[in-house]
Design a protein around this motif. Structure first.
Motif, PDB file in Angstrom:
ATOM      1  N   ASP A  65     -20.724  34.033  50.781  1.00 46.22           N
ATOM      2  CA  ASP A  65     -20.279  35.327  51.299  1.00 46.22           C
ATOM      3  C   ASP A  65     -21.176  36.450  50.793  1.00 46.22           C
ATOM      4  O   ASP A  65     -21.514  36.490  49.607  1.00 46.22           O
ATOM      5  CB  ASP A  65     -18.836  35.610  50.872  1.00 46.22           C
ATOM      6  CG  ASP A  65     -17.835  34.707  51.569  1.00 46.22           C
ATOM      7  OD1 ASP A  65     -18.158  34.213  52.665  1.00 46.22           O
ATOM      8  OD2 ASP A  65     -16.744  34.493  51.006  1.00 46.22           O
ATOM      9  N   VAL A 103     -18.423  40.875  53.125  1.00 41.68           N
ATOM     10  CA  VAL A 103     -17.391  39.881  53.387  1.00 41.68           C
ATOM     11  C   VAL A 103     -16.512  39.671  52.157  1.00 41.68           C
ATOM     12  O   VAL A 103     -15.285  39.566  52.265  1.00 41.68           O
ATOM     13  CB  VAL A 103     -18.020  38.549  53.838  1.00 41.68           C
ATOM     14  CG1 VAL A 103     -16.967  37.447  53.896  1.00 41.68           C
ATOM     15  CG2 VAL A 103     -18.689  38.704  55.200  1.00 41.68           C
ATOM     16  N   TYR A 123      -8.105  35.724  57.456  1.00 38.94           N
ATOM     17  CA  TYR A 123      -9.472  36.131  57.761  1.00 38.94           C
ATOM     18  C   TYR A 123     -10.158  35.038  58.578  1.00 38.94           C
ATOM     19  O   TYR A 123     -10.153  33.867  58.200  1.00 38.94           O
ATOM     20  CB  TYR A 123     -10.248  36.373  56.467  1.00 38.94           C
ATOM     21  CG  TYR A 123     -11.725  36.649  56.679  1.00 38.94           C
ATOM     22  CD1 TYR A 123     -12.160  37.904  57.063  1.00 38.94           C
ATOM     23  CD2 TYR A 123     -12.657  35.642  56.499  1.00 38.94           C
ATOM     24  CE1 TYR A 123     -13.515  38.156  57.262  1.00 38.94           C
ATOM     25  CE2 TYR A 123     -14.009  35.876  56.692  1.00 38.94           C
ATOM     26  CZ  TYR A 123     -14.436  37.134  57.075  1.00 38.94           C
ATOM     27  OH  TYR A 123     -15.775  37.366  57.266  1.00 38.94           O
ATOM     28  N   ARG A 124     -10.763  35.425  59.689  1.00 38.39           N
ATOM     29  CA  ARG A 124     -11.421  34.471  60.562  1.00 38.39           C
ATOM     30  C   ARG A 124     -12.856  34.842  60.908  1.00 38.39           C
ATOM     31  O   ARG A 124     -13.460  34.194  61.749  1.00 38.39           O
ATOM     32  CB  ARG A 124     -10.602  34.285  61.847  1.00 38.39           C
ATOM     33  CG  ARG A 124      -9.202  33.709  61.607  1.00 38.39           C
ATOM     34  CD  ARG A 124      -9.274  32.329  61.016  1.00 38.39           C
ATOM     35  NE  ARG A 124      -7.964  31.738  60.790  1.00 38.39           N
ATOM     36  CZ  ARG A 124      -7.484  31.428  59.604  1.00 38.39           C
ATOM     37  NH1 ARG A 124      -8.206  31.677  58.518  1.00 38.39           N
ATOM     38  NH2 ARG A 124      -6.298  30.876  59.486  1.00 38.39           N
ATOM     39  N   GLY A 125     -13.419  35.870  60.283  1.00 32.49           N
ATOM     40  CA  GLY A 125     -14.829  36.144  60.497  1.00 32.49           C
ATOM     41  C   GLY A 125     -15.164  37.627  60.491  1.00 32.49           C
ATOM     42  O   GLY A 125     -14.288  38.487  60.662  1.00 32.49           O
ATOM     43  N   GLU A 161     -18.503  39.996  62.070  1.00 39.88           N
ATOM     44  CA  GLU A 161     -19.784  40.007  62.773  1.00 39.88           C
ATOM     45  C   GLU A 161     -19.947  41.324  63.515  1.00 39.88           C
ATOM     46  O   GLU A 161     -19.020  41.794  64.195  1.00 39.88           O
ATOM     47  CB  GLU A 161     -19.856  38.836  63.758  1.00 39.88           C
ATOM     48  CG  GLU A 161     -21.209  38.683  64.427  1.00 39.88           C
ATOM     49  CD  GLU A 161     -21.274  37.470  65.319  1.00 39.88           C
ATOM     50  OE1 GLU A 161     -22.323  37.248  65.952  1.00 39.88           O
ATOM     51  OE2 GLU A 161     -20.263  36.729  65.392  1.00 39.88           O
ATOM     52  N   LYS A 211     -12.493  39.796  62.334  1.00 38.79           N
ATOM     53  CA  LYS A 211     -11.579  38.959  63.107  1.00 38.79           C
ATOM     54  C   LYS A 211     -10.444  38.496  62.204  1.00 38.79           C
ATOM     55  O   LYS A 211     -10.676  37.829  61.194  1.00 38.79           O
ATOM     56  CB  LYS A 211     -12.315  37.744  63.679  1.00 38.79           C
ATOM     57  CG  LYS A 211     -13.359  38.078  64.733  1.00 38.79           C
ATOM     58  CD  LYS A 211     -12.706  38.407  66.060  1.00 38.79           C
ATOM     59  CE  LYS A 211     -13.753  38.512  67.169  1.00 38.79           C
ATOM     60  NZ  LYS A 211     -13.143  38.781  68.484  1.00 38.79           N
ATOM     61  N   TYR A 216      -7.769  37.489  66.272  1.00 37.70           N
ATOM     62  CA  TYR A 216      -8.407  36.211  66.579  1.00 37.70           C
ATOM     63  C   TYR A 216      -7.364  35.273  67.166  1.00 37.70           C
ATOM     64  O   TYR A 216      -6.302  35.053  66.580  1.00 37.70           O
ATOM     65  CB  TYR A 216      -9.009  35.607  65.308  1.00 37.70           C
ATOM     66  CG  TYR A 216      -9.456  34.171  65.467  1.00 37.70           C
ATOM     67  CD1 TYR A 216     -10.590  33.851  66.204  1.00 37.70           C
ATOM     68  CD2 TYR A 216      -8.737  33.129  64.873  1.00 37.70           C
ATOM     69  CE1 TYR A 216     -10.999  32.539  66.350  1.00 37.70           C
ATOM     70  CE2 TYR A 216      -9.142  31.819  65.007  1.00 37.70           C
ATOM     71  CZ  TYR A 216     -10.273  31.526  65.747  1.00 37.70           C
ATOM     72  OH  TYR A 216     -10.681  30.227  65.896  1.00 37.70           O
ATOM     73  N   TYR A 248      -7.235  27.024  62.906  1.00 36.01           N
ATOM     74  CA  TYR A 248      -8.310  28.006  62.888  1.00 36.01           C
ATOM     75  C   TYR A 248      -9.643  27.294  62.842  1.00 36.01           C
ATOM     76  O   TYR A 248      -9.741  26.125  62.547  1.00 36.01           O
ATOM     77  CB  TYR A 248      -8.160  28.931  61.677  1.00 36.01           C
ATOM     78  CG  TYR A 248      -8.224  28.252  60.346  1.00 36.01           C
ATOM     79  CD1 TYR A 248      -7.063  27.724  59.766  1.00 36.01           C
ATOM     80  CD2 TYR A 248      -9.425  28.123  59.659  1.00 36.01           C
ATOM     81  CE1 TYR A 248      -7.114  27.080  58.546  1.00 36.01           C
ATOM     82  CE2 TYR A 248      -9.477  27.475  58.428  1.00 36.01           C
ATOM     83  CZ  TYR A 248      -8.324  26.960  57.888  1.00 36.01           C
ATOM     84  OH  TYR A 248      -8.386  26.330  56.683  1.00 36.01           O
ATOM     85  N   SER A 264     -15.503  27.273  60.817  1.00 34.86           N
ATOM     86  CA  SER A 264     -16.888  27.707  60.852  1.00 34.86           C
ATOM     87  C   SER A 264     -17.030  29.212  60.834  1.00 34.86           C
ATOM     88  O   SER A 264     -18.101  29.752  60.569  1.00 34.86           O
ATOM     89  CB  SER A 264     -17.570  27.161  62.118  1.00 34.86           C
ATOM     90  OG  SER A 264     -16.997  27.711  63.286  1.00 34.86           O
ATOM     91  N   LEU A 265     -15.912  29.925  61.109  1.00 35.50           N
ATOM     92  CA  LEU A 265     -15.989  31.371  61.132  1.00 35.50           C
ATOM     93  C   LEU A 265     -16.165  31.972  59.741  1.00 35.50           C
ATOM     94  O   LEU A 265     -16.559  33.104  59.593  1.00 35.50           O
ATOM     95  CB  LEU A 265     -14.714  31.964  61.764  1.00 35.50           C
ATOM     96  CG  LEU A 265     -14.614  31.785  63.282  1.00 35.50           C
ATOM     97  CD1 LEU A 265     -13.259  32.284  63.768  1.00 35.50           C
ATOM     98  CD2 LEU A 265     -15.726  32.568  63.985  1.00 35.50           C
ATOM     99  N   TYR A 266     -15.855  31.185  58.731  1.00 37.07           N
ATOM    100  CA  TYR A 266     -16.049  31.720  57.384  1.00 37.07           C
ATOM    101  C   TYR A 266     -16.594  30.635  56.495  1.00 37.07           C
ATOM    102  O   TYR A 266     -16.990  30.767  55.427  1.00 37.07           O
ATOM    103  CB  TYR A 266     -14.735  32.282  56.810  1.00 37.07           C
ATOM    104  CG  TYR A 266     -13.661  31.259  56.601  1.00 37.07           C
ATOM    105  CD1 TYR A 266     -13.454  30.689  55.342  1.00 37.07           C
ATOM    106  CD2 TYR A 266     -12.842  30.848  57.648  1.00 37.07           C
ATOM    107  CE1 TYR A 266     -12.467  29.758  55.139  1.00 37.07           C
ATOM    108  CE2 TYR A 266     -11.863  29.905  57.434  1.00 37.07           C
ATOM    109  CZ  TYR A 266     -11.674  29.376  56.173  1.00 37.07           C
ATOM    110  OH  TYR A 266     -10.696  28.446  55.989  1.00 37.07           O
TER     111      TYR A 266
END
Length: 273
Positions: free
Chosen positions: A185, A189, A213-215, A217, A222, A260, A268, A271-273
């Motif tokens: 991170d 983040v 938390y899902r990302g 960008e 998200k 999200y 979930y 890969s988003l985090y």
């Protein structure tokens, strides 16, 4: 008559309503006349009494029966949430230590013996397990009159059984909320995750939900709504007016917050985090 019904039975589950009305609630669940029925939204205290057949023969009244019986107590308190289709149940004991878990369908519920039992109740659409609470969401808020006692009964029996809340084959080592700060991170983040964990998630969990938390960008965070937050009429206000404003205030790199939506309605994308 109520004392006589109790005498001679090895174990009886008697519910004391917080603030009174307990005998009515017990009568409603265990089949006594409807005139004894009395419920409210505050909670039930489930008392497990081990009684003895000779109590009535010795002339023990109901009060003495309670005083002279061996007793264990489970206090299950309920709390309304901003989502009228969801209620938060506090069983006065640890539910899921050090983690949370959302179970949004019967297939997910296979991970948890407790959630599987709750999903067996007609109309249940979501079960969220917190550290010290269980949030249950149903299809229609008008069903709570019948569904709430069923949830109480499932929780009482389950926690008396000693069964594990999560199945032995389920890996709970990973933080389902995605807020664990990883070596990969960057600073922004890490700050987002820290703020979510320290300030935002505890506040949302007070209302029986959670934020995962899902990302992050291009300035957009998200976040996944969980528990009582799913389908809540005020969820968009919570995201935009509450969480987004707080993140933007402390972290200038954050431009906005978006909900999200996982594919299939649950779980979930790691890969988003």
């Amino acid at each position: 008559a109520f004392t006589r019904a109790l005498a001679g039975v090895r174990k009886k589950m008697v519910m004391e309503m917080k603030g009174g009305g307990g005998l009515g609630a017990a009568a409603s669940v265990y089949g006594a006349p409807k005139s004894l029925s009395n419920r409210n939204n505050n909670g039930y205290r489930f008392l497990v009494y081990t009684s003895y057949p000779n109590h009535e023969k010795k002339g023990f009244g109901f009060g003495n029966f309670l005083m002279n019986s061996q007793r264990r107590s489970i206090f299950i308190e309920t709390k309304d949430t901003p989502n009228p289709k969801s209620l938060k149940f506090h069983p006065d004991r640890m539910v899921l230590e050090g983690n949370t878990l959302e179970l949004s369908n019967e297939e997910d519920a296979a991970k948890s013996p407790l959630a599987k039992r709750i999903f067996a109740i007609e109309g249940v659409t979501n079960v969220f397990l917190g550290m010290d609470f269980v949030s249950v969401t149903i299809t229609d808020e008008e069903r709570w009159h019948d569904t709430k006692p069923e949830v109480y009964s499932v929780l009482m029996e389950f926690f008396q059984s000693g069964l594990p809340v999560i199945g032995e084959d389920v890996d709970m080592s990973k933080n389902d909320a995605g807020t664990e700060i990883l070596d990969t991170d960057d600073e922004v983040v890490a700050m987002i995750k820290e703020l979510l964990e320290a300030r935002i998630r505890p506040a949302v969990q007070e209302d029986g939900g959670d934020i995962a938390y899902r990302g992050f960008e291009d300035g957009i965070v998200k976040l996944q709504l969980q528990g009582s937050c799913v389908g809540c009429p005020s969820s968009s206000v919570t995201l935009k007016m509450g969480i987004e404003n707080m993140l933007k205030h402390y972290i200038p790199e954050v431009q906005s917050v978006e909900a999200y939506e996982p594919e299939g309605g649950g779980g979930y994308d790691a890969s988003l985090y």
